[in-house]
Write a protein that holds these residues in place. Structure first.
Motif, PDB file in Angstrom:
ATOM      1  N   ALA A 234       0.909  -0.965   0.008  1.00 50.65           N
ATOM      2  CA  ALA A 234       0.159  -0.091   0.078  1.00 50.65           C
ATOM      3  C   ALA A 234       1.005   1.193   0.032  1.00 50.65           C
ATOM      4  O   ALA A 234       0.555   2.257  -0.760  1.00 50.65           O
ATOM      5  N   ARG A 235       1.995   1.143   0.824  1.00 55.32           N
ATOM      6  CA  ARG A 235       2.838   2.160   0.588  1.00 55.32           C
ATOM      7  C   ARG A 235       3.484   2.483  -0.683  1.00 55.32           C
ATOM      8  O   ARG A 235       3.708   3.542  -0.828  1.00 55.32           O
ATOM      9  N   LEU A 236       4.085   1.390  -1.081  1.00 53.78           N
ATOM     10  CA  LEU A 236       4.642   1.462  -2.482  1.00 53.78           C
ATOM     11  C   LEU A 236       3.713   2.055  -3.471  1.00 53.78           C
ATOM     12  O   LEU A 236       4.266   2.928  -4.381  1.00 53.78           O
ATOM     13  N   GLU A 237       2.267   1.519  -3.440  1.00 55.98           N
ATOM     14  CA  GLU A 237       1.294   2.017  -4.365  1.00 55.98           C
ATOM     15  C   GLU A 237       1.087   3.592  -4.239  1.00 55.98           C
ATOM     16  O   GLU A 237       1.263   4.187  -5.194  1.00 55.98           O
ATOM     17  N   GLU A 238       1.141   4.048  -3.163  1.00 57.42           N
ATOM     18  CA  GLU A 238       0.896   5.382  -2.812  1.00 57.42           C
ATOM     19  C   GLU A 238       1.930   6.126  -3.161  1.00 57.42           C
ATOM     20  O   GLU A 238       2.037   7.213  -3.794  1.00 57.42           O
ATOM     21  N   SER A 239       3.270   5.734  -2.804  1.00 61.66           N
ATOM     22  CA  SER A 239       4.547   6.421  -3.180  1.00 61.66           C
ATOM     23  C   SER A 239       4.693   6.444  -4.707  1.00 61.66           C
ATOM     24  O   SER A 239       5.003   7.456  -5.236  1.00 61.66           O
ATOM     25  N   GLN A 241       2.294   6.240  -6.929  1.00 59.26           N
ATOM     26  CA  GLN A 241       1.071   7.175  -7.348  1.00 59.26           C
ATOM     27  C   GLN A 241       1.615   8.679  -7.194  1.00 59.26           C
ATOM     28  O   GLN A 241       1.606   9.516  -8.450  1.00 59.26           O
ATOM     29  N   ARG A 242       2.149   8.908  -6.148  1.00 61.39           N
ATOM     30  CA  ARG A 242       2.583  10.351  -5.810  1.00 61.39           C
ATOM     31  C   ARG A 242       3.764  10.621  -6.687  1.00 61.39           C
ATOM     32  O   ARG A 242       3.939  11.926  -7.199  1.00 61.39           O
ATOM     33  N   LEU A 243       4.923   9.683  -7.081  1.00 57.43           N
ATOM     34  CA  LEU A 243       5.938   9.746  -7.969  1.00 57.43           C
ATOM     35  C   LEU A 243       5.241  10.153  -9.357  1.00 57.43           C
ATOM     36  O   LEU A 243       5.839  10.969  -9.935  1.00 57.43           O
ATOM     37  N   SER A 244       4.405   9.471  -9.834  1.00 56.99           N
ATOM     38  CA  SER A 244       3.801   9.713 -11.086  1.00 56.99           C
ATOM     39  C   SER A 244       3.234  11.177 -11.134  1.00 56.99           C
ATOM     40  O   SER A 244       3.169  11.721 -12.278  1.00 56.99           O
ATOM     41  N   VAL A 407      -3.260  20.615   0.315  1.00 57.48           N
ATOM     42  CA  VAL A 407      -2.603  22.108   0.249  1.00 57.48           C
ATOM     43  C   VAL A 407      -1.218  21.810   0.352  1.00 57.48           C
ATOM     44  O   VAL A 407      -0.510  22.484  -0.199  1.00 57.48           O
ATOM     45  N   PHE A 408      -0.719  20.693   1.311  1.00 59.89           N
ATOM     46  CA  PHE A 408       0.576  20.676   1.474  1.00 59.89           C
ATOM     47  C   PHE A 408       1.268  19.705   0.429  1.00 59.89           C
ATOM     48  O   PHE A 408       2.369  19.256   0.571  1.00 59.89           O
ATOM     49  N   ASP A 409       0.508  19.111  -0.711  1.00 65.61           N
ATOM     50  CA  ASP A 409       1.318  18.311  -1.700  1.00 65.61           C
ATOM     51  C   ASP A 409       1.999  19.267  -2.771  1.00 65.61           C
ATOM     52  O   ASP A 409       1.635  20.467  -2.768  1.00 65.61           O
ATOM     53  N   ARG A 410       2.921  18.662  -3.253  1.00 65.31           N
ATOM     54  CA  ARG A 410       3.710  19.412  -4.221  1.00 65.31           C
ATOM     55  C   ARG A 410       2.872  19.717  -5.493  1.00 65.31           C
ATOM     56  O   ARG A 410       2.143  19.175  -5.907  1.00 65.31           O
ATOM     57  N   PHE A 411       3.157  21.373  -5.970  1.00 65.16           N
ATOM     58  CA  PHE A 411       2.510  21.590  -7.247  1.00 65.16           C
ATOM     59  C   PHE A 411       0.754  21.586  -7.081  1.00 65.16           C
ATOM     60  O   PHE A 411       0.336  22.124  -7.940  1.00 65.16           O
ATOM     61  N   TYR A 412       0.465  21.481  -5.844  1.00 64.28           N
ATOM     62  CA  TYR A 412      -1.074  21.642  -5.561  1.00 64.28           C
ATOM     63  C   TYR A 412      -1.296  23.117  -5.246  1.00 64.28           C
ATOM     64  O   TYR A 412      -0.771  23.809  -4.513  1.00 64.28           O
TER      65      TYR A 412
END
Length: 462
Positions: A234-239, A241-244, A407-412
């Motif tokens: 789950a952490r890998l999938e989230e990471s 997705q965030r990387l993509s 709001v704390f996500d990158r480029f958001y």
């Protein structure tokens, strides 16, 4: 060199334990048997001495005793037993010694004394055979003083015990081998779910990170590892997705200034321009270059922060002084929008000064950009058990609930505009969160009609 499998190691350990247990049991049985045989032999010698004493006393004469040698041989019953009866002068009365062994001189127990096991002595013959001997005084038919020596060669006992030892060795060896074979077979069957689990893990790749390992039908011992693997997936999938998403956002952010640069330079080169026009194009390009530079610097800072490559330089800071410096820095920008900066920070805080100023500076820049003209922006401190909260509050349009968690996500950006002067490229709040993670603290935001409140939570010294 390939290491042995867990099944082999456990099977060997199981075989070793079985061999140890069998050896302990074998030693116990062997010693019990040896003790029992020795007891019976000693009891036979004691009974024989008593029997011969009674026979000597009940006979008519010594001559009559000497006339019946076969009686004594039948009484002894085998070739390993011996019986010697000597008169007081040393002359033999009865002499049954099939192996013709020269016996040592023994101290005879008195005629009135009942023999005990402790009176039995073991003697090593010249041929290497062990002999158990018992000597005792006796009284003849006419009151003659006699000496009786009863004995038994222990060769049969030694042969029996040697045969028993050999069987024990074979039993321990075969038992250990059988335990190893059965243990290996059972362990391989028991580890079959582990191999199935390995096959399931092997089938998961970047395109199937949403798959999870099945927890039904597996041994109870595998539940925790499977749950841990599922959590890791789950952490890998989230990471991933965030990387993509980060890659897509980064490409989008870079494409905009690059298109602006290509468009402005293309128009400038289409036809001759005046010096003033070229200077205007260069000035526009400089703004785009500065924007790209800020973006690159922010990304480098985030990368170093997430890899914990930046060492914190912690020291006690006077918060009032930090707030004054930040208010002085943003005073000109706030005056342009008729915004008042109110510094209510107080007390001391253990933190990295440069990082703290950057985090509060990003929050102030964001507050000035979105606050209503003529409204105040306040810097405050609120203490709760274990935490010190630094607050930046501004009055402006509220942030919709669906945006608060992002709001704390990158480029958001809550505001779709992507080209405001001094814009951080959508990385300002992401940098704030990274700075708080470096400090082991927290960051949170709330927003309503009364304004927007950003809070930085630092751990307080106990």
């Amino acid at each position: 060199m390939r290491s042995r499998s867990i099944a082999w190691r456990l099977a060997l350990a199981f075989a070793a334990v079985c061999a140890l247990v069998l050896s302990v049991i074998g030693v116990f049985l062997y010693r019990s048997l040896a003790s029992e045989i020795a007891l019976r032999d000693d009891q036979a010698l004691l009974g024989r001495l008593e029997q011969v004493r009674a026979l000597l006393q009940d006979s008519d004469s010594l001559d009559a005793l000497q006339a019946r040698p076969r009686l004594y041989q039948n009484m002894l019953g085998n070739q390993d037993s011996l019986l010697l009866v000597d008169a007081a002068d040393g002359s033999p009365v009865i002499r049954i010694n099939p192996r013709q062994q020269h016996l040592p001189t023994l101290a005879a127990i008195p005629a009135q004394q009942r023999p005990q096991r402790s009176d039995v002595q073991t003697w090593q013959a010249t041929d290497g055979a062990a002999v158990a001997l018992l000597a005792g005084a006796a009284v003849g038919p006419r009151g003659e003083a006699l000496t009786v020596v009863a004995g038994k060669v222990l060769s049969e006992r030694e042969q029996m015990l040697a045969s028993y030892r050999l069987r024990l060795y074979l039993a321990v060896g075969l038992g250990a081998a059988l335990a190893f074979a059965l243990g290996l077979l059972l362990l391989r069957r028991g580890l079959l779910p582990l191999r199935q689990l390995s096959e399931s893990v092997r089938g998961i790749d970047l395109r199937s990170l949403d798959k999870r390992l099945e927890t039904r039908g597996i041994p109870a011992e595998f539940h925790e590892p499977v749950q841990a693997l599922n959590a890791m997936l789950a952490r890998l999938e989230e990471s991933f997705q965030r990387l993509s998403q980060f890659s897509a956002d980064l490409a989008h952010e870079i494409r905009t200034p690059l298109h602006n640069l290509l468009g402005s330079n293309g128009l400038a080169l289409n036809q001759p321009r005046s010096t003033a026009e070229y200077q205007e194009v260069l000035a526009s390009n400089m703004e785009e270059f500065e924007r790209l530079t800020r973006m690159a610097e922010n990304l480098m800072f985030l990368a170093r922060a997430e890899q914990a490559e930046r060492a914190l330089q912690l020291r006690q800071l006077e918060l009032a002084s930090v707030g004054e410096e930040l208010c002085d820095y943003f005073e000109a920008l706030a005056d342009d929008r008729e915004i008042r900066l109110e510094n209510a920070l107080c007390g001391q805080l253990l933190a990295d000064q440069q990082l703290l100023q950057r985090a509060l500076g990003n929050l102030l820049a964001n507050a000035v950009r979105h606050a209503d003209p003529g409204s105040p922006i306040s810097l405050r401190r609120v203490d709760t058990p274990g935490l010190c909260w630094l607050q930046v509050h501004n009055q402006g349009p509220p942030i919709a609930p669906q945006h608060l968690g992002k709001v704390f996500d990158r480029f958001y950006r809550v505001d779709p505009s992507r080209a405001e002067p001094g814009d951080s490229g959508g990385l300002g709040l992401a940098i704030v969160r990274s700075i708080m993670l470096l400090h082991g603290g927290q960051v949170r935001v709330s927003s309503d009609e009364g304004g927007t409140l950003f809070e930085l939570g630092f751990k307080r010294a106990q």
